[in-house]
Structures are given as C-alpha cells and as structure tokens.
Design a protein around this motif. Sequence first.
Motif, PDB file in Angstrom:
ATOM      1  N   MET A   1      15.168  27.983  24.314  1.00  0.00           N
ATOM      2  CA  MET A   1      16.604  28.214  24.432  1.00  0.00           C
ATOM      3  C   MET A   1      17.060  28.129  25.893  1.00  0.00           C
ATOM      4  SD  MET A   1      17.641  28.620  21.365  1.00  0.00           S
ATOM      5  CE  MET A   1      19.261  29.339  21.438  1.00  0.00           C
ATOM      6  N   MET A   2      16.154  28.478  26.808  1.00  0.00           N
ATOM      7  CA  MET A   2      16.543  28.501  28.222  1.00  0.00           C
ATOM      8  C   MET A   2      16.797  27.095  28.766  1.00  0.00           C
ATOM      9  SD  MET A   2      17.267  30.711  30.448  1.00  0.00           S
ATOM     10  CE  MET A   2      16.509  32.273  30.742  1.00  0.00           C
ATOM     11  N   LYS A   3      16.136  26.102  28.174  1.00  0.00           N
ATOM     12  CA  LYS A   3      16.303  24.726  28.690  1.00  0.00           C
ATOM     13  C   LYS A   3      17.744  24.249  28.544  1.00  0.00           C
ATOM     14  CE  LYS A   3      14.496  22.758  24.362  1.00  0.00           C
ATOM     15  NZ  LYS A   3      13.888  23.932  23.727  1.00  0.00           N
ATOM     16  N   PHE A   4      18.408  24.711  27.485  1.00  0.00           N
ATOM     17  CA  PHE A   4      19.808  24.312  27.293  1.00  0.00           C
ATOM     18  C   PHE A   4      20.715  24.975  28.327  1.00  0.00           C
ATOM     19  CE2 PHE A   4      18.101  23.838  22.898  1.00  0.00           C
ATOM     20  CZ  PHE A   4      18.214  22.467  22.842  1.00  0.00           C
ATOM     21  N   CYS A  46      13.890  31.838  15.591  1.00  0.00           N
ATOM     22  CA  CYS A  46      12.885  30.913  16.108  1.00  0.00           C
ATOM     23  C   CYS A  46      13.322  30.467  17.507  1.00  0.00           C
ATOM     24  CB  CYS A  46      12.706  29.722  15.185  1.00  0.00           C
ATOM     25  SG  CYS A  46      14.232  28.932  14.763  1.00  0.00           S
ATOM     26  N   ASN A  47      12.556  29.594  18.130  1.00  0.00           N
ATOM     27  CA  ASN A  47      12.789  29.170  19.518  1.00  0.00           C
ATOM     28  C   ASN A  47      12.916  30.389  20.437  1.00  0.00           C
ATOM     29  OD1 ASN A  47      13.152  26.275  18.902  1.00  0.00           O
ATOM     30  ND2 ASN A  47      14.864  27.088  17.735  1.00  0.00           N
ATOM     31  N   LEU A  48      11.964  31.312  20.293  1.00  0.00           N
ATOM     32  CA  LEU A  48      12.055  32.580  21.015  1.00  0.00           C
ATOM     33  C   LEU A  48      11.578  32.435  22.453  1.00  0.00           C
ATOM     34  CD1 LEU A  48      10.560  34.807  18.207  1.00  0.00           C
ATOM     35  CD2 LEU A  48      12.920  34.753  18.911  1.00  0.00           C
ATOM     36  N   GLY A  49      12.137  33.276  23.340  1.00  0.00           N
ATOM     37  CA  GLY A  49      11.679  33.328  24.726  1.00  0.00           C
ATOM     38  C   GLY A  49      12.767  33.876  25.621  1.00  0.00           C
ATOM     39  N   TYR A  50      12.390  34.675  26.611  1.00  0.00           N
ATOM     40  CA  TYR A  50      13.340  35.249  27.583  1.00  0.00           C
ATOM     41  C   TYR A  50      14.442  36.046  26.892  1.00  0.00           C
ATOM     42  CZ  TYR A  50      11.086  31.950  30.701  1.00  0.00           C
ATOM     43  OH  TYR A  50      10.168  31.250  31.408  1.00  0.00           O
ATOM     44  N   MET A  52      15.768  35.570  24.226  1.00  0.00           N
ATOM     45  CA  MET A  52      16.699  34.703  23.512  1.00  0.00           C
ATOM     46  C   MET A  52      16.024  34.134  22.274  1.00  0.00           C
ATOM     47  SD  MET A  52      18.083  32.708  26.830  1.00  0.00           S
ATOM     48  CE  MET A  52      19.320  31.717  26.057  1.00  0.00           C
ATOM     49  N   GLY A  53      16.836  33.833  21.297  1.00  0.00           N
ATOM     50  CA  GLY A  53      16.311  33.239  20.077  1.00  0.00           C
ATOM     51  C   GLY A  53      17.457  32.691  19.257  1.00  0.00           C
ATOM     52  N   CYS A  54      17.139  32.076  18.149  1.00  0.00           N
ATOM     53  CA  CYS A  54      18.182  31.428  17.360  1.00  0.00           C
ATOM     54  C   CYS A  54      17.839  31.572  15.880  1.00  0.00           C
ATOM     55  CB  CYS A  54      18.213  29.948  17.766  1.00  0.00           C
ATOM     56  SG  CYS A  54      19.708  29.136  17.316  1.00  0.00           S
ATOM     57  N   ASP A  55      18.780  32.028  15.096  1.00  0.00           N
ATOM     58  CA  ASP A  55      18.614  31.940  13.646  1.00  0.00           C
ATOM     59  C   ASP A  55      19.803  31.157  13.097  1.00  0.00           C
ATOM     60  OD1 ASP A  55      20.637  33.739  13.882  1.00  0.00           O
ATOM     61  OD2 ASP A  55      19.830  35.202  12.459  1.00  0.00           O
ATOM     62  N   MET A  56      19.947  31.098  11.783  1.00  0.00           N
ATOM     63  CA  MET A  56      20.972  30.215  11.220  1.00  0.00           C
ATOM     64  C   MET A  56      22.391  30.624  11.635  1.00  0.00           C
ATOM     65  SD  MET A  56      19.928  27.569   9.808  1.00  0.00           S
ATOM     66  CE  MET A  56      21.360  26.957   8.974  1.00  0.00           C
ATOM     67  N   ILE A  57      22.628  31.946  11.765  1.00  0.00           N
ATOM     68  CA  ILE A  57      23.975  32.406  12.132  1.00  0.00           C
ATOM     69  C   ILE A  57      24.289  31.969  13.560  1.00  0.00           C
ATOM     70  CG2 ILE A  57      25.486  34.410  12.348  1.00  0.00           C
ATOM     71  CD1 ILE A  57      23.710  35.867  10.376  1.00  0.00           C
ATOM     72  N   THR A 103      25.885  34.758  24.520  1.00  0.00           N
ATOM     73  CA  THR A 103      26.329  35.772  23.546  1.00  0.00           C
ATOM     74  C   THR A 103      25.663  35.543  22.197  1.00  0.00           C
ATOM     75  OG1 THR A 103      28.486  35.789  24.622  1.00  0.00           O
ATOM     76  CG2 THR A 103      28.352  36.850  22.486  1.00  0.00           C
ATOM     77  N   PHE A 104      25.664  34.307  21.746  1.00  0.00           N
ATOM     78  CA  PHE A 104      25.148  34.017  20.404  1.00  0.00           C
ATOM     79  C   PHE A 104      23.629  33.923  20.349  1.00  0.00           C
ATOM     80  CE2 PHE A 104      29.486  31.976  19.834  1.00  0.00           C
ATOM     81  CZ  PHE A 104      29.955  33.007  19.047  1.00  0.00           C
ATOM     82  N   SER A 105      22.970  33.738  21.505  1.00  0.00           N
ATOM     83  CA  SER A 105      21.516  33.542  21.420  1.00  0.00           C
ATOM     84  C   SER A 105      20.708  34.732  21.922  1.00  0.00           C
ATOM     85  CB  SER A 105      21.118  32.285  22.199  1.00  0.00           C
ATOM     86  OG  SER A 105      21.467  32.412  23.553  1.00  0.00           O
ATOM     87  N   MET A 106      21.368  35.832  22.346  1.00  0.00           N
ATOM     88  CA  MET A 106      20.620  36.986  22.857  1.00  0.00           C
ATOM     89  C   MET A 106      20.046  37.832  21.717  1.00  0.00           C
ATOM     90  SD  MET A 106      20.154  37.366  25.972  1.00  0.00           S
ATOM     91  CE  MET A 106      20.551  36.308  27.350  1.00  0.00           C
ATOM     92  N   LEU A 107      18.797  38.228  21.866  1.00  0.00           N
ATOM     93  CA  LEU A 107      18.182  39.148  20.908  1.00  0.00           C
ATOM     94  C   LEU A 107      18.397  40.590  21.329  1.00  0.00           C
ATOM     95  CD1 LEU A 107      14.719  37.449  20.332  1.00  0.00           C
ATOM     96  CD2 LEU A 107      16.732  37.324  18.907  1.00  0.00           C
ATOM     97  N   ASN A 108      18.505  40.819  22.632  1.00  0.00           N
ATOM     98  CA  ASN A 108      18.720  42.156  23.160  1.00  0.00           C
ATOM     99  C   ASN A 108      20.207  42.491  23.029  1.00  0.00           C
ATOM    100  OD1 ASN A 108      19.410  44.214  25.099  1.00  0.00           O
ATOM    101  ND2 ASN A 108      17.322  44.001  25.867  1.00  0.00           N
TER     102      ASN A 108
END
Length: 445
Positions: A1-4, A46-50, A52-57, A103-108
């Motif tokens: 996710m950080m690469k974007f 998925c695409n977890l790291g730092y 950050m992550g991404c699910d369908m929402i 905002t949309f990709s933070m897990l914390n």
Amino acid sequence: MMKFFFLLFFLIPLCFLKNMFWLVQIMLFFFMFLFMNLTMGAMNFCNLGYMMGCDMISFGLIMLSIWICSLMIMASESLYKSNYFYKLFLMNVLFLLIMLYFTFSMLNILMFYLFFEGSLIPTLILILGWGYQPERIQAGLYLLFYTLFMSLPLLLGLFFIFNNIDTMVMYLYKFYESNSLILYLSMVLAFFVKMPMYFVHLWLPKAHVEAPISGSMILAGIMLKLGGYGLLRVMIIFQKMTLKISNLWIVISLVGGFFISLKCFCQVDMKSLIAYSSVAHMGLVIGGILTMNYWGFYGSYVLMIGHGLCSSGLFCLSNMNYERLGSRSLFINKGMMSYMPSMSLWWFLFLIGNMAAPPSMNFLGEVELINSMVSWSWLTMVMLMLISFFSAGYSLYLFSYSQHGSYNMGLYSFYTGVSREYLLLFLHWMPLNFIFLKFDYSIWF
C-alpha cells in the motif's frame, strides 16, 4: 500500500513545473489503473504493511477517491486557462487525495481519525481559495465547526477503547463488545455529522453552494462517504447498543429524508437542489447501516459509491451551465434544450441515476436498503415510498425546469459542450452504470 503513497507524493513537484496540468491528471488515471489491478482477498485485509491494508470496503472507496480527484482536475480547466493559482490547486488536490488514501487504508483507528479530520483542511482551502462568493468564508466556518464539534468526543472514545483492550487495530475490534451509551454516542455522532444526518446537515448545502466545481465534486463524491465508512468500521463494537437505540436514528434519517425531499422543490439554485438531494440519499444510507443486517451494510456501501459518481456528475453539469450563463438560478437556466441539445441527454441520464433508475448503482443500492429496512420494520415502508417518489419528483422538476421552457432573452452569446466536458460526463456515467454488471461481488464481504 505504501508504494502508491510514494507515487502520489512524487507527483507533487510536478505541479510546480510549466505546462504540467494535464500530465498530473494523466498520472492520476495511470495510478487508478495500477490500483485497480491490485490483488484483493475475498474476506480479510490484504496488502498489509506499515499499519496499512485493504479490504473490499476500502478498495472501492479508494478507487472512487482517485477517480473523482482525477476528474476534478479535468473539470477545473477554467483555472488553468485563466492562470488562477492552478499550481497550488493541483498540489491541494494531490494533498487531499493522499489524506483520503490514508483514511481508507489505515488499520490503526487513531491514524484513521487523524486523516479523517485532516482531509477537512484541503477541502476548506478549496472552498476559501477558489470559491465564488464572499459568503464562502461563512460556509467554510460552518463546515469546520460542524465537523470539528463532534470530533473531540470521537477521539476520547478511541482512547477509552484503547485503555480497555490495549489495541487500536480495527480488525481486532470484532472481539470487543461495548454496552456504554456515552461511548456509543461519542463514537457515532461524529460520523453522523459527516454524512450528514438530518438536524446536523446545514453545513452541506452552504459548503456546496459556495464551493468551486472541484470542491463540490469532492464533497459530494468522497467527504460524505467518510462518515459511512467510519460507521461501517465501528458498528461491530456496538452491536447490542445499536439494536437498542437504532430506531431513533432510523426514524430521524427517514423522516428527515422526506422533509429534505420536500425542501428540494423549494430550491431555485441548481447546486443547492443537488446538495439537498445528497442529504436525502445519505439518510437512506444511515438507515441501512443501523439495521445491522447484511443487506443494509452492502446496500449502503453500493449506494455510497453510486451516489459519489452520480452527484459529482450532476455538479459538473450545473457548473457547465454556470460557466456559460454566469448564474445557477433556475429562473435563468431555462430552455437549455434549445442551446445544448446533446447536453440535455446527459442531464437526463444523470437525473434518472439520481432517482435510482436501473441500471445505475443507485438502483441496486436503494433496492437493498429498502429490503433491509422493511425486514427490520414494515412501518419504514411508508417513509421509503415517500422518499423514492419525491426523489423522482425533484429530479424531474430540475430536468423540466432547466431544459424546457422559453430561454432567457438576456443571453447574447453561447457555445455548446466541448469534447473535454463530454468525456468528463462519460467518465462519471460509465462506471455508475456498468459496475452494475459486477454486483455479484456482494458475496465478498
């Protein structure tokens, strides 16, 4: 996710080079293409790291953010032509997109809160810096204080939860159940104001009317969805509490949606009418999420994405009329079918999307929300019928008032739509109607 994030970050210096306006926009389309090809897991992050992550929402809402931000640049060609601080404008849009992406990709959830509130600043700069009338300062203050008023309780609520379970990772909140009314209100009200719910909606029409086209697009397309996204994330903590108290919020949302639908018939400013219709649609979304069932969650998600595309397209159309006539008043914008017959088709296509006609995503979302709310209580059927009927009513009112009738004799020069505008409208309309073919993704979350 950080690469974007790095892709976006390194676009910022491009803004200040000569003749890079369109290159930045093309790079955002390229970014969209890269992000679209991200491999998505079915159920989990998925695409977890730092952190950050991404699910369908998150995935759908980040794609919507990138898409709307690239179309904002396309809609704001007048800034580039008149050399009106367009380099700062580009930087502001990129800064806003970075905020929304985080905002949309933070897990914390604390980082989510930080960027959730931080995205307010670039929006405020857009309204204050590129707005039209002097009232934009008052509109900016409304936007700021309405949304900041409830954000401190949200922060305290997050700290309280952290104190209880020693984690701020959203995914782990499914193991925590709270039965505290004060905690529930402190967490939920900030998202209600952002959506906005009836009673705390006054900032939205003001902000829309004073904002430039790019500000209106981002407000309608993404800012209202931040509240819905936050609710989808925190509702898992308050399952018992919501079942006790949700009837209050659902009644406010549905009755408020009906009142707002009636208020749409009183508007003479095109932007104001579209802004009020957004409040009515978001009322349905709040109702769907608070029924706490599968249909409601999925329907609200679909309607949020559909509304983001449809409402943004309608603001683009009203801006095209404004650029030609110098006014958004329905008394002056009459008989447009004589001037711009092909633009009338686009007005029609977006307004039937706004009234939730198939095959738009609004239709899919509203059908699911009606299912969810009627299964929750059959009494909601009355208000849902009225909201659906009147949404068709004010959409047709806007169409017939602006397209038919005798045109204003004061107009002395006019030009029809240019290819950039038709492309802009097509890029709003196509995803709105063609994602309908892939709605089987609903089984994913």
